[in-house]
Scaffold this motif. Sequence first.
Motif, mmCIF file in Angstrom:
data_model
loop_
_atom_site.group_PDB
_atom_site.id
_atom_site.type_symbol
_atom_site.label_atom_id
_atom_site.label_comp_id
_atom_site.label_asym_id
_atom_site.label_seq_id
_atom_site.Cartn_x
_atom_site.Cartn_y
_atom_site.Cartn_z
ATOM 1 N N SER A 123 0.819 -1.216 0.000
ATOM 2 C CA SER A 123 0.000 0.000 0.000
ATOM 3 C C SER A 123 0.853 1.267 0.000
ATOM 4 O O SER A 123 0.360 2.346 -0.344
ATOM 5 C CB SER A 123 -0.935 0.004 1.208
ATOM 6 N N ARG A 124 2.125 1.135 0.361
ATOM 7 C CA ARG A 124 3.020 2.296 0.409
ATOM 8 C C ARG A 124 4.082 2.255 -0.680
ATOM 9 O O ARG A 124 4.982 3.099 -0.711
ATOM 10 C CB ARG A 124 3.687 2.369 1.792
ATOM 11 N N GLY A 125 3.998 1.263 -1.554
ATOM 12 C CA GLY A 125 4.961 1.155 -2.647
ATOM 13 C C GLY A 125 6.357 0.793 -2.194
ATOM 14 O O GLY A 125 7.348 1.196 -2.823
ATOM 15 N N LEU A 126 6.454 0.015 -1.117
ATOM 16 C CA LEU A 126 7.745 -0.357 -0.554
ATOM 17 C C LEU A 126 8.079 -1.817 -0.844
ATOM 18 O O LEU A 126 7.211 -2.631 -1.102
ATOM 19 C CB LEU A 126 7.751 -0.144 0.959
ATOM 20 N N MET A 127 9.361 -2.127 -0.738
ATOM 21 C CA MET A 127 9.850 -3.494 -0.838
ATOM 22 C C MET A 127 10.335 -3.941 0.536
ATOM 23 O O MET A 127 10.820 -3.136 1.333
ATOM 24 C CB MET A 127 11.006 -3.571 -1.852
ATOM 25 N N GLY A 128 10.203 -5.225 0.817
ATOM 26 C CA GLY A 128 10.760 -5.815 2.033
ATOM 27 C C GLY A 128 12.008 -6.599 1.684
ATOM 28 O O GLY A 128 11.962 -7.512 0.859
ATOM 29 N N LEU A 129 13.142 -6.220 2.272
ATOM 30 C CA LEU A 129 14.415 -6.887 2.012
ATOM 31 C C LEU A 129 14.700 -7.863 3.146
ATOM 32 O O LEU A 129 15.040 -7.456 4.258
ATOM 33 C CB LEU A 129 15.546 -5.861 1.895
ATOM 34 N N VAL A 130 14.531 -9.138 2.885
ATOM 35 C CA VAL A 130 14.697 -10.164 3.905
ATOM 36 C C VAL A 130 16.184 -10.515 4.011
ATOM 37 O O VAL A 130 16.798 -10.967 3.039
ATOM 38 C CB VAL A 130 13.877 -11.419 3.568
ATOM 39 N N GLU A 131 16.744 -10.295 5.208
ATOM 40 C CA GLU A 131 18.174 -10.504 5.420
ATOM 41 C C GLU A 131 18.411 -11.660 6.391
ATOM 42 O O GLU A 131 18.320 -11.480 7.610
ATOM 43 C CB GLU A 131 18.838 -9.242 5.967
ATOM 44 N N PRO A 132 18.710 -12.864 5.899
ATOM 45 C CA PRO A 132 19.074 -13.945 6.805
ATOM 46 C C PRO A 132 20.330 -13.574 7.589
ATOM 47 O O PRO A 132 21.255 -12.945 7.048
ATOM 48 C CB PRO A 132 19.350 -15.121 5.861
ATOM 49 N N LEU A 133 20.365 -13.930 8.852
ATOM 50 C CA LEU A 133 21.533 -13.689 9.700
ATOM 51 C C LEU A 133 22.239 -15.016 9.925
ATOM 52 O O LEU A 133 21.630 -15.971 10.401
ATOM 53 C CB LEU A 133 21.121 -13.064 11.031
ATOM 54 N N GLY A 134 23.515 -15.076 9.616
ATOM 55 C CA GLY A 134 24.232 -16.341 9.654
ATOM 56 C C GLY A 134 24.724 -16.788 11.011
ATOM 57 O O GLY A 134 25.339 -17.855 11.129
#
Length: 261
Positions: A123-134
């Motif tokens: 709804s806000r025109g955003l992307m979600g960047l999923v960052e796995p933590l090792g």
Amino acid sequence: MRFAMNHIAAPKVALVEFFEMAKRLGSTEVEIRNDLPDVMSSWKAADVKSAAEDAGVTILSINALYPFNVWSGDLPAKAEKMADYAAACGAKALVMCPLNEGRAVAHSQVVAALDAIKPMLKSRGLMGLVEPLGFPVSSLRTKKEAIAAITEAGDDGTFRLLHDTFHHHLAGETEFYPQRTALVHISGVNDPGLLVGGMLDAHRVLVDAQDRLENLPQIKALLAGGYAGPFSFEPFATEVHDLADPEAALAESIAFVKAGL
């Protein structure tokens, strides 16, 4: 190759000066943070947007929503607040980090969290960047796991991977997903006495010839696979944060990476 600047690369540099420094270094893309430094709590979103426009830089992301995969308590409200701020300041995405406290989180919970946050982002025109933590204590260590959850949540482009060279090395991952990746964080570890399992954020410095994380091979693999996004500097070590001339140090690291490619 596009370089970007995460504000944690020079957290003692004020926001406007940070934007201007990034531009001088040839980077027109930056990341702001809600921790170190905490831009969200100290700047109005509209002022951040104006400052970025004046400096001629694009805000890639706000870093970070944590722990995105435990959708309970105050996290929904926190996510909405961050999404509102990101949209208002002109950021393109939210970085999303998983629980990192030694407690497992089921795959179904990760998917449920993605399902819940997706409408906020769309709804806000955003992307979600999923960052796995090792880290060994992380509840989502690998990009393979992240892709499985993103796919199940409906892979419509709302969520993409954030490849972090430090976490890739710690997790022992060998697979690269350049076509699923929208942002790469780069940092190095050069302490020769550290075991991989003992590497922490505090050990993360700028990439140089002593790097143990194989940043250059990782970067080459991503580029060879078709990745065309930015590579953003994200060192956490206090010795980097305390540098008298962070701009010169960043320029030196940029030159090293370029020469290595």
